[in-house]
Motif scaffolding. Structure first.
Motif, PDB file in Angstrom:
ATOM      1  N   ARG A  82       5.898   8.447  -9.632  1.00  0.00           N
ATOM      2  CA  ARG A  82       5.966   7.876 -10.184  1.00  0.00           C
ATOM      3  C   ARG A  82       5.170   7.462 -11.116  1.00  0.00           C
ATOM      4  NH1 ARG A  82       3.501   3.564  -5.633  1.00  0.00           N
ATOM      5  NH2 ARG A  82       4.960   4.638  -4.248  1.00  0.00           N
ATOM      6  N   PRO A  83       6.409   7.031 -12.038  1.00  0.00           N
ATOM      7  CA  PRO A  83       5.742   7.089 -13.709  1.00  0.00           C
ATOM      8  C   PRO A  83       5.410   5.352 -14.042  1.00  0.00           C
ATOM      9  CG  PRO A  83       7.805   7.966 -13.748  1.00  0.00           C
ATOM     10  CD  PRO A  83       7.425   7.656 -12.888  1.00  0.00           C
ATOM     11  N   PRO A  84       4.165   5.679 -14.879  1.00  0.00           N
ATOM     12  CA  PRO A  84       3.734   3.552 -14.568  1.00  0.00           C
ATOM     13  C   PRO A  84       4.451   3.165 -15.642  1.00  0.00           C
ATOM     14  CG  PRO A  84       1.752   6.496 -16.011  1.00  0.00           C
ATOM     15  CD  PRO A  84       2.950   6.497 -15.264  1.00  0.00           C
ATOM     16  N   LEU A  85       4.978   3.630 -16.551  1.00  0.00           N
ATOM     17  CA  LEU A  85       5.158   3.258 -17.316  1.00  0.00           C
ATOM     18  C   LEU A  85       6.855   3.035 -17.394  1.00  0.00           C
ATOM     19  CD1 LEU A  85       3.497   3.953 -20.677  1.00  0.00           C
ATOM     20  CD2 LEU A  85       3.293   1.618 -18.892  1.00  0.00           C
ATOM     21  N   ARG A  86       7.546   2.912 -15.961  1.00  0.00           N
ATOM     22  CA  ARG A  86       8.480   3.382 -15.992  1.00  0.00           C
ATOM     23  C   ARG A  86      10.079   2.164 -17.297  1.00  0.00           C
ATOM     24  NH1 ARG A  86      11.558   4.908 -11.848  1.00  0.00           N
ATOM     25  NH2 ARG A  86       9.248   5.028 -10.378  1.00  0.00           N
ATOM     26  N   PRO A  87       9.465   1.312 -16.949  1.00  0.00           N
ATOM     27  CA  PRO A  87      10.626   0.477 -18.436  1.00  0.00           C
ATOM     28  C   PRO A  87      10.653   1.307 -19.579  1.00  0.00           C
ATOM     29  CG  PRO A  87       9.568  -1.022 -17.650  1.00  0.00           C
ATOM     30  CD  PRO A  87       8.394   0.287 -17.095  1.00  0.00           C
ATOM     31  N   LEU A  88       9.460   1.922 -20.154  1.00  0.00           N
ATOM     32  CA  LEU A  88       9.292   2.884 -21.314  1.00  0.00           C
ATOM     33  C   LEU A  88       9.594   4.414 -21.387  1.00  0.00           C
ATOM     34  CD1 LEU A  88       6.747   1.526 -22.641  1.00  0.00           C
ATOM     35  CD2 LEU A  88       8.409   0.449 -23.106  1.00  0.00           C
TER      36      LEU A  88
ATOM     37  N   ALA B  46      -9.142   4.424   0.899  1.00  0.00           N
ATOM     38  CA  ALA B  46      -8.221   4.035   0.181  1.00  0.00           C
ATOM     39  C   ALA B  46      -9.091   3.890  -0.814  1.00  0.00           C
ATOM     40  CB  ALA B  46      -8.210   2.837   0.510  1.00  0.00           C
ATOM     41  N   ARG B  47      -8.692   3.766  -2.576  1.00  0.00           N
ATOM     42  CA  ARG B  47     -10.332   4.172  -3.852  1.00  0.00           C
ATOM     43  C   ARG B  47      -9.331   3.224  -4.153  1.00  0.00           C
ATOM     44  NH1 ARG B  47     -12.209  10.421  -4.119  1.00  0.00           N
ATOM     45  NH2 ARG B  47      -9.427  10.622  -3.381  1.00  0.00           N
ATOM     46  N   ASP B  48      -9.883   3.038  -5.146  1.00  0.00           N
ATOM     47  CA  ASP B  48      -9.059   2.424  -6.921  1.00  0.00           C
ATOM     48  C   ASP B  48      -9.265   3.230  -8.361  1.00  0.00           C
ATOM     49  OD1 ASP B  48     -12.235   2.523  -7.571  1.00  0.00           O
ATOM     50  OD2 ASP B  48     -12.753   0.832  -7.551  1.00  0.00           O
ATOM     51  N   ARG B  49      -8.916   2.649  -8.766  1.00  0.00           N
ATOM     52  CA  ARG B  49      -9.173   3.657 -10.041  1.00  0.00           C
ATOM     53  C   ARG B  49     -10.335   4.465 -10.150  1.00  0.00           C
ATOM     54  NH1 ARG B  49      -4.062   3.014 -12.787  1.00  0.00           N
ATOM     55  NH2 ARG B  49      -2.930   1.190 -11.903  1.00  0.00           N
ATOM     56  N   ASP B  50     -11.566   3.990 -10.717  1.00  0.00           N
ATOM     57  CA  ASP B  50     -12.719   4.839 -10.604  1.00  0.00           C
ATOM     58  C   ASP B  50     -12.875   5.206  -9.484  1.00  0.00           C
ATOM     59  OD1 ASP B  50     -12.793   3.335 -13.318  1.00  0.00           O
ATOM     60  OD2 ASP B  50     -13.494   1.368 -12.300  1.00  0.00           O
ATOM     61  N   GLY B  51     -12.293   5.550  -8.208  1.00  0.00           N
ATOM     62  CA  GLY B  51     -12.873   6.215  -6.727  1.00  0.00           C
ATOM     63  C   GLY B  51     -13.779   5.790  -6.529  1.00  0.00           C
TER      64      GLY B  51
ATOM     65  N   THR C 253      -4.012  -3.630  -0.881  1.00  0.00           N
ATOM     66  CA  THR C 253      -3.410  -2.927  -2.075  1.00  0.00           C
ATOM     67  C   THR C 253      -3.976  -3.497  -3.076  1.00  0.00           C
ATOM     68  OG1 THR C 253      -1.816  -3.798   0.056  1.00  0.00           O
ATOM     69  CG2 THR C 253      -0.937  -4.219  -2.523  1.00  0.00           C
ATOM     70  N   ARG C 254      -4.288  -4.389  -2.880  1.00  0.00           N
ATOM     71  CA  ARG C 254      -5.306  -5.034  -4.844  1.00  0.00           C
ATOM     72  C   ARG C 254      -5.886  -3.945  -4.836  1.00  0.00           C
ATOM     73  NH1 ARG C 254      -4.914  -9.729  -2.574  1.00  0.00           N
ATOM     74  NH2 ARG C 254      -7.296 -10.302  -0.959  1.00  0.00           N
ATOM     75  N   HIS C 255      -6.648  -3.354  -3.926  1.00  0.00           N
ATOM     76  CA  HIS C 255      -7.769  -2.256  -4.429  1.00  0.00           C
ATOM     77  C   HIS C 255      -7.621  -1.525  -4.696  1.00  0.00           C
ATOM     78  CE1 HIS C 255     -12.102  -0.982  -3.600  1.00  0.00           C
ATOM     79  NE2 HIS C 255     -11.655   0.348  -3.344  1.00  0.00           N
ATOM     80  N   THR C 256      -6.573  -0.697  -3.750  1.00  0.00           N
ATOM     81  CA  THR C 256      -5.858   0.725  -5.210  1.00  0.00           C
ATOM     82  C   THR C 256      -5.102   0.181  -5.837  1.00  0.00           C
ATOM     83  OG1 THR C 256      -4.281   0.310  -2.945  1.00  0.00           O
ATOM     84  CG2 THR C 256      -6.367   1.784  -2.445  1.00  0.00           C
ATOM     85  N   GLY C 257      -4.227  -0.979  -6.157  1.00  0.00           N
ATOM     86  CA  GLY C 257      -3.378  -0.770  -7.458  1.00  0.00           C
ATOM     87  C   GLY C 257      -2.328  -0.035  -6.459  1.00  0.00           C
ATOM     88  N   GLY C 258      -1.795  -0.862  -5.190  1.00  0.00           N
ATOM     89  CA  GLY C 258      -0.703  -0.172  -4.549  1.00  0.00           C
ATOM     90  C   GLY C 258      -0.845   1.080  -4.020  1.00  0.00           C
ATOM     91  N   ARG C 259      -1.413   1.937  -4.852  1.00  0.00           N
ATOM     92  CA  ARG C 259      -1.787   3.138  -4.256  1.00  0.00           C
ATOM     93  C   ARG C 259      -1.876   3.748  -3.483  1.00  0.00           C
ATOM     94  NH1 ARG C 259      -3.524   2.471  -8.891  1.00  0.00           N
ATOM     95  NH2 ARG C 259      -5.709   3.310  -8.103  1.00  0.00           N
ATOM     96  N   ILE C 260      -1.243   4.131  -2.154  1.00  0.00           N
ATOM     97  CA  ILE C 260      -1.830   4.164  -0.780  1.00  0.00           C
ATOM     98  C   ILE C 260      -1.219   5.766  -0.674  1.00  0.00           C
ATOM     99  CG2 ILE C 260      -1.405   4.004   1.823  1.00  0.00           C
ATOM    100  CD1 ILE C 260      -2.597   1.831   0.170  1.00  0.00           C
ATOM    101  N   THR C 261      -2.825   6.720  -0.428  1.00  0.00           N
ATOM    102  CA  THR C 261      -2.542   7.826  -0.084  1.00  0.00           C
ATOM    103  C   THR C 261      -2.951   8.552   1.257  1.00  0.00           C
ATOM    104  OG1 THR C 261      -5.288   8.566  -0.628  1.00  0.00           O
ATOM    105  CG2 THR C 261      -3.695   8.032  -2.560  1.00  0.00           C
ATOM    106  N   ASP C 262      -2.612   7.869   2.387  1.00  0.00           N
ATOM    107  CA  ASP C 262      -2.549   8.682   3.384  1.00  0.00           C
ATOM    108  C   ASP C 262      -2.580   6.852   4.121  1.00  0.00           C
ATOM    109  OD1 ASP C 262      -3.333   9.969   6.204  1.00  0.00           O
ATOM    110  OD2 ASP C 262      -5.693   9.871   5.568  1.00  0.00           O
ATOM    111  N   ASP C 263      -2.080   7.720   5.786  1.00  0.00           N
ATOM    112  CA  ASP C 263      -1.696   6.746   6.384  1.00  0.00           C
ATOM    113  C   ASP C 263      -2.417   5.846   6.800  1.00  0.00           C
ATOM    114  OD1 ASP C 263       0.516   8.068   6.273  1.00  0.00           O
ATOM    115  OD2 ASP C 263       1.163   9.069   8.309  1.00  0.00           O
TER     116      ASP C 263
END
Length: 391
Positions: free
Chosen positions: A19-25, A318-323, A352-362
């Motif tokens: 999932r490229p973070p800069l998809r438009p580029l 569920a973790r945010d960008r800082d773990g 969703t807000r906490h993880t930025g939408g990156r769900i890694t586990d069911d």
């Protein structure tokens, strides 16, 4: 650019981000490689070649973009390389022709790689749809209410590749009250779904005739151990299931719990949140042969308007960008909700807000609210999340 008869070599990279973070580029990346290669080639010695940039452009397009973009990137690479070879007078030389042939060869390979990756993605997408269909067929469709209880459930799948998760939930009305289960099978894949099916089948049968929760837990224990005995390798001894069994007697005035190594549920009442830790820790289901400790039932009051929130570890892991892990107890404290649906929608929005939408586990969420005027709008009707500080 390469001088005549110089030693030749071609390198091509390959990458495929999920999932490229800069998809438009991304469409600009092959263009940037070609521009950088042309500038480098033009501004340096004729004996220096930017062939690596020209070959990287179509390969990058093959990994990240469409077939059309791959074809255009390869065509652009050949044209740029040919133009610079002509500028330095090497186009008619054997070394120049060899370099151009190498770029064209990588272009053809890039088109092949793009098609293979496309077919792989199609097969993977099909496997994902089948996997999710199987899982949804196994998990029950719960009623919105039973007696004095309102019920809501949410299942959020991480869908990692084509793997199926092993989260399970169930609610059953019985002669002893409303009984619920939530659990998490170790591992993923079809073996996990099989264990989910076995656990839910044992729960539905045992909920009808087991007089107490420890007896119901014993039913699940035996069924899951039989299921695990049919496995081979490490899964035979490591295929355990964490779970919580809950029981609401007909009057709904209290709540009974048996926890088998599962994250403790939360009790929300009048703006407060309480973690219902088990009075004695217990092993997960299917591990009873490691220590035959009798299950202990914990009983807590369940006032009108109170809500029990059961969940799997996908929520608390569920973790945010800082773990930093998501903490539902802290996040939900001081908030009021109109009903179980509003609560679960708010929890999913928070995660969703906490993880930025990156769900890694069911993630399975089950909320049960007792009708009354002690929570939310007090009229027993569903409504929007009315969270805010407790007055």
């Amino acid at each position: 650019m390469r001088a005549p008869n110089a030693r030749r070599g071609t390198t091509a990279g390959r990458g495929r981000p999920g999932r490229p973070p800069l998809r438009p580029l991304l469409p600009l990346l092959p263009v940037l490689l070609l521009v950088a290669g042309a500038l480098l080639d033009y501004s340096t010695s004729p004996h220096f070649s930017a062939e690596a940039f020209y070959t990287a452009a179509p390969m990058t397009a093959a990994a990240l973009l469409s077939l059309r973009a791959t074809v255009l990137a390869g065509l652009g690479a050949c044209l740029v390389d040919a133009a610079l070879l002509h500028h330095f007078g090497f186009l008619g030389d054997s070394g120049g022709r060899s370099e151009l042939a190498a770029v064209a060869t990588v272009w053809a390979l890039a088109v092949l790689v793009n098609r293979l990756m496309y077919l792989s993605d199609v097969r993977l997408a099909s496997a994902r749809r089948v996997a999710l269909a199987v899982q949804r067929a196994v998990l029950p469709r719960l009623p919105p209410s039973i007696g004095c209880l309102r019920i809501a459930v949410r299942y959020r799948s991480a869908v990692g590749d084509a793997e199926i998760g092993g989260d399970l939930y169930g609610v059953q009305d019985s002669p002893y009250g409303v009984r619920c289960v939530i659990g998490d099978v170790r591992g993923k894949g079809l073996e996990a779904v099989k264990a989910v099916d076995v656990a839910l089948g044992a729960f539905r049968e045992g909920a009808e005739d087991a007089p107490a929760l420890p007896g119901l837990a014993a039913r699940l224990e035996r069924a899951l151990r039989r299921e695990a005995s049919g496995r081979s390798g490490p899964e035979r001894v490591e295929g355990f299931v964490t779970g919580v069994l809950a029981e609401f007697p007909p009057a709904c005035a209290e709540l009974r719990l048996v926890n088998r190594g599962h994250p403790p549920p939360l009790l929300l009442s009048d703006g407060t949140v309480r973690t219902l830790e088990p009075s004695e820790p217990a092993l997960p289901l299917a591990l009873g042969d490691l220590g035959a400790v009798p299950d202990r039932t914990d009983t807590v009051p369940f006032p009108p308007g109170a809500t029990l929130l059961l969940y799997t570890d996908g929520l608390t892991e569920a973790r945010d960008r800082d773990g930093v892990f998501y903490d539902p107890e802290t996040t939900l404290a001081g908030r009021r909700f109109a009903g179980p649906d509003a609560l679960l929608e708010a929890v999913l929005a928070d995660v969703t807000r906490h993880t930025g939408g990156r769900i890694t586990d069911d993630m399975a969420l089950l909320a049960i609210t007792r009708d009354g005027n002690g929570n939310g709008n007090g009229n027993g009707e569903e409504g929007e999340d009315v969270d805010g500080p407790e007055a």
